[in-house]
Scaffold this motif. Sequence first.
Motif, PDB file in Angstrom:
ATOM      1  N   GLU A  54     -20.285 133.976 118.533  1.00 14.13           N
ATOM      2  CA  GLU A  54     -18.960 133.746 119.133  1.00 14.13           C
ATOM      3  C   GLU A  54     -19.087 133.119 120.528  1.00 14.13           C
ATOM      4  OE1 GLU A  54     -17.893 137.732 118.992  1.00 14.13           O
ATOM      5  OE2 GLU A  54     -17.112 137.647 116.941  1.00 14.13           O
ATOM      6  N   ASP A  55     -20.048 133.653 121.293  1.00 17.17           N
ATOM      7  CA  ASP A  55     -20.289 133.102 122.632  1.00 17.17           C
ATOM      8  C   ASP A  55     -20.699 131.638 122.524  1.00 17.17           C
ATOM      9  OD1 ASP A  55     -19.697 135.433 123.883  1.00 17.17           O
ATOM     10  OD2 ASP A  55     -21.764 136.019 124.305  1.00 17.17           O
ATOM     11  N   ALA A  56     -21.585 131.360 121.554  1.00 19.33           N
ATOM     12  CA  ALA A  56     -22.078 129.987 121.382  1.00 19.33           C
ATOM     13  C   ALA A  56     -20.931 129.036 121.072  1.00 19.33           C
ATOM     14  CB  ALA A  56     -23.127 129.942 120.281  1.00 19.33           C
ATOM     15  N   ILE A  57     -20.028 129.471 120.194  1.00 19.96           N
ATOM     16  CA  ILE A  57     -18.875 128.626 119.832  1.00 19.96           C
ATOM     17  C   ILE A  57     -18.010 128.352 121.064  1.00 19.96           C
ATOM     18  CG2 ILE A  57     -16.703 128.566 118.506  1.00 19.96           C
ATOM     19  CD1 ILE A  57     -18.329 130.172 116.293  1.00 19.96           C
ATOM     20  N   LYS A  58     -17.744 129.427 121.809  1.00 21.76           N
ATOM     21  CA  LYS A  58     -16.934 129.276 123.025  1.00 21.76           C
ATOM     22  C   LYS A  58     -17.583 128.305 124.010  1.00 21.76           C
ATOM     23  CE  LYS A  58     -14.488 133.678 123.247  1.00 21.76           C
ATOM     24  NZ  LYS A  58     -14.519 134.985 123.887  1.00 21.76           N
ATOM     25  N   LEU A  59     -18.908 128.454 124.152  1.00 23.43           N
ATOM     26  CA  LEU A  59     -19.628 127.593 125.093  1.00 23.43           C
ATOM     27  C   LEU A  59     -19.588 126.137 124.658  1.00 23.43           C
ATOM     28  CD1 LEU A  59     -22.741 129.812 125.823  1.00 23.43           C
ATOM     29  CD2 LEU A  59     -21.011 129.132 127.467  1.00 23.43           C
ATOM     30  N   LEU A  60     -19.788 125.918 123.363  1.00 18.88           N
ATOM     31  CA  LEU A  60     -19.801 124.540 122.861  1.00 18.88           C
ATOM     32  C   LEU A  60     -18.416 123.899 122.943  1.00 18.88           C
ATOM     33  CD1 LEU A  60     -22.248 125.041 119.872  1.00 18.88           C
ATOM     34  CD2 LEU A  60     -22.686 123.693 121.916  1.00 18.88           C
ATOM     35  N   LYS A  61     -17.385 124.734 122.822  1.00 18.84           N
ATOM     36  CA  LYS A  61     -16.016 124.219 122.956  1.00 18.84           C
ATOM     37  C   LYS A  61     -15.647 124.022 124.428  1.00 18.84           C
ATOM     38  CE  LYS A  61     -13.633 125.949 118.846  1.00 18.84           C
ATOM     39  NZ  LYS A  61     -12.737 127.025 118.402  1.00 18.84           N
ATOM     40  N   GLY A  62     -16.502 124.550 125.299  1.00 11.98           N
ATOM     41  CA  GLY A  62     -16.254 124.430 126.732  1.00 11.98           C
ATOM     42  C   GLY A  62     -15.191 125.377 127.229  1.00 11.98           C
ATOM     43  N   GLU A  63     -15.044 126.522 126.558  1.00  8.38           N
ATOM     44  CA  GLU A  63     -14.024 127.496 126.980  1.00  8.38           C
ATOM     45  C   GLU A  63     -14.559 128.412 128.065  1.00  8.38           C
ATOM     46  OE1 GLU A  63     -12.763 129.467 123.416  1.00  8.38           O
ATOM     47  OE2 GLU A  63     -11.751 127.687 122.700  1.00  8.38           O
ATOM     48  N   THR A 112     -19.684 118.561 136.824  1.00  6.95           N
ATOM     49  CA  THR A 112     -20.381 119.434 135.868  1.00  6.95           C
ATOM     50  C   THR A 112     -20.456 118.806 134.475  1.00  6.95           C
ATOM     51  OG1 THR A 112     -18.352 120.593 135.320  1.00  6.95           O
ATOM     52  CG2 THR A 112     -19.698 121.560 137.061  1.00  6.95           C
ATOM     53  N   GLN A 113     -19.794 117.662 134.292  1.00  9.78           N
ATOM     54  CA  GLN A 113     -19.734 117.033 132.971  1.00  9.78           C
ATOM     55  C   GLN A 113     -21.103 116.734 132.356  1.00  9.78           C
ATOM     56  OE1 GLN A 113     -16.546 116.958 131.968  1.00  9.78           O
ATOM     57  NE2 GLN A 113     -17.410 116.698 129.926  1.00  9.78           N
ATOM     58  N   LYS A 114     -21.953 116.048 133.106  1.00 13.95           N
ATOM     59  CA  LYS A 114     -23.271 115.654 132.588  1.00 13.95           C
ATOM     60  C   LYS A 114     -24.116 116.863 132.216  1.00 13.95           C
ATOM     61  CE  LYS A 114     -23.606 111.377 135.145  1.00 13.95           C
ATOM     62  NZ  LYS A 114     -24.092 110.863 136.411  1.00 13.95           N
ATOM     63  N   TYR A 142     -20.800 136.286 128.914  1.00  9.88           N
ATOM     64  CA  TYR A 142     -21.604 135.106 129.231  1.00  9.88           C
ATOM     65  C   TYR A 142     -20.745 133.849 129.467  1.00  9.88           C
ATOM     66  CZ  TYR A 142     -25.463 131.807 129.057  1.00  9.88           C
ATOM     67  OH  TYR A 142     -26.353 130.818 129.369  1.00  9.88           O
ATOM     68  N   PRO A 143     -19.804 133.546 128.532  1.00 10.06           N
ATOM     69  CA  PRO A 143     -18.971 132.338 128.778  1.00 10.06           C
ATOM     70  C   PRO A 143     -18.154 132.422 130.059  1.00 10.06           C
ATOM     71  CG  PRO A 143     -18.760 133.065 126.501  1.00 10.06           C
ATOM     72  CD  PRO A 143     -19.490 134.166 127.233  1.00 10.06           C
ATOM     73  N   THR A 144     -17.719 133.646 130.410  1.00  7.47           N
ATOM     74  CA  THR A 144     -16.943 133.803 131.653  1.00  7.47           C
ATOM     75  C   THR A 144     -17.819 133.519 132.861  1.00  7.47           C
ATOM     76  OG1 THR A 144     -15.630 135.484 130.539  1.00  7.47           O
ATOM     77  CG2 THR A 144     -15.392 135.352 132.918  1.00  7.47           C
ATOM     78  N   VAL A 145     -19.071 134.013 132.810  1.00  7.04           N
ATOM     79  CA  VAL A 145     -20.004 133.740 133.904  1.00  7.04           C
ATOM     80  C   VAL A 145     -20.190 132.228 134.037  1.00  7.04           C
ATOM     81  CG1 VAL A 145     -22.397 133.997 134.726  1.00  7.04           C
ATOM     82  CG2 VAL A 145     -21.246 135.937 133.671  1.00  7.04           C
ATOM     83  N   ARG A 146     -20.414 131.570 132.895  1.00  9.36           N
ATOM     84  CA  ARG A 146     -20.616 130.124 132.899  1.00  9.36           C
ATOM     85  C   ARG A 146     -19.400 129.384 133.444  1.00  9.36           C
ATOM     86  NH1 ARG A 146     -24.428 127.087 129.820  1.00  9.36           N
ATOM     87  NH2 ARG A 146     -22.727 125.646 130.131  1.00  9.36           N
ATOM     88  N   GLY A 147     -18.210 129.853 133.041  1.00  6.76           N
ATOM     89  CA  GLY A 147     -16.972 129.224 133.489  1.00  6.76           C
ATOM     90  C   GLY A 147     -16.804 129.343 134.997  1.00  6.76           C
ATOM     91  N   ASP A 194     -26.599 120.855 128.075  1.00  7.69           N
ATOM     92  CA  ASP A 194     -26.683 122.280 127.779  1.00  7.69           C
ATOM     93  C   ASP A 194     -26.561 122.621 126.298  1.00  7.69           C
ATOM     94  OD1 ASP A 194     -27.179 122.990 130.324  1.00  7.69           O
ATOM     95  OD2 ASP A 194     -25.135 123.636 130.805  1.00  7.69           O
ATOM     96  N   GLU A 195     -26.077 121.689 125.473  1.00 13.04           N
ATOM     97  CA  GLU A 195     -25.883 122.001 124.057  1.00 13.04           C
ATOM     98  C   GLU A 195     -27.159 122.492 123.387  1.00 13.04           C
ATOM     99  OE1 GLU A 195     -23.871 118.871 121.984  1.00 13.04           O
ATOM    100  OE2 GLU A 195     -22.107 119.046 123.280  1.00 13.04           O
ATOM    101  N   LYS A 196     -28.263 121.819 123.691  1.00 17.85           N
ATOM    102  CA  LYS A 196     -29.543 122.245 123.112  1.00 17.85           C
ATOM    103  C   LYS A 196     -29.926 123.643 123.606  1.00 17.85           C
ATOM    104  CE  LYS A 196     -31.578 117.756 122.188  1.00 17.85           C
ATOM    105  NZ  LYS A 196     -32.458 116.716 122.747  1.00 17.85           N
ATOM    106  N   LYS A 197     -29.648 123.863 124.872  1.00 16.10           N
ATOM    107  CA  LYS A 197     -29.962 125.178 125.463  1.00 16.10           C
ATOM    108  C   LYS A 197     -29.163 126.279 124.774  1.00 16.10           C
ATOM    109  CE  LYS A 197     -31.176 124.389 130.311  1.00 16.10           C
ATOM    110  NZ  LYS A 197     -30.608 124.511 131.661  1.00 16.10           N
ATOM    111  N   ILE A 198     -27.881 125.983 124.501  1.00 18.24           N
ATOM    112  CA  ILE A 198     -27.002 126.974 123.868  1.00 18.24           C
ATOM    113  C   ILE A 198     -27.556 127.350 122.497  1.00 18.24           C
ATOM    114  CG2 ILE A 198     -24.692 127.351 122.896  1.00 18.24           C
ATOM    115  CD1 ILE A 198     -23.672 125.466 125.225  1.00 18.24           C
TER     116      ILE A 198
END
Length: 121
Positions: free
Chosen positions: A112-121, A89-91, A71-76, A96-100
């Motif tokens: 783990e995915d959630a952490i990666k997403l919130l860190k913006g990895e 993509t900043q705004k 999932y994080p790779t798709v998002r990236g 997206d934090e609430k969505k995550i």
Amino acid sequence: MAYPVLTNCPVCSQNLKITKLKCNHCDTTIENEFELSKLASLTKEQLQFVETFLVSRGNIKEVEKELGISYPTVRGKLNDIIMALGYDTQKKNELDEKKIVAMLEKGEISPEDAIKLLKGE
Ligand SMILES: [Zn+2]
């Protein structure tokens, strides 16, 4: 034989313009400056991703399965493409934090995915 369109100059790497078109049927050629689609600036791999994304009707879970990526790779990849097309993509990321968190609660993504997403990895 047709080659993929070059979008950057191999000498100085600046953007290229199309200045000549030719009819396949009668060989008429037209010369002027023509603009490339924004999508033409994407790499072959990015275009393939866009195609998969569209065929999946934007369903990220399906894109994950189809391409065998997380999932994080798709998002990236999606963010890279959005930026390559000239959008900020900043705004979006802040919203997206609430969505995550919501996706985590529904079990759609792993902690783990959630952490990666919130860190913006
Ligand atoms: Zn023609």
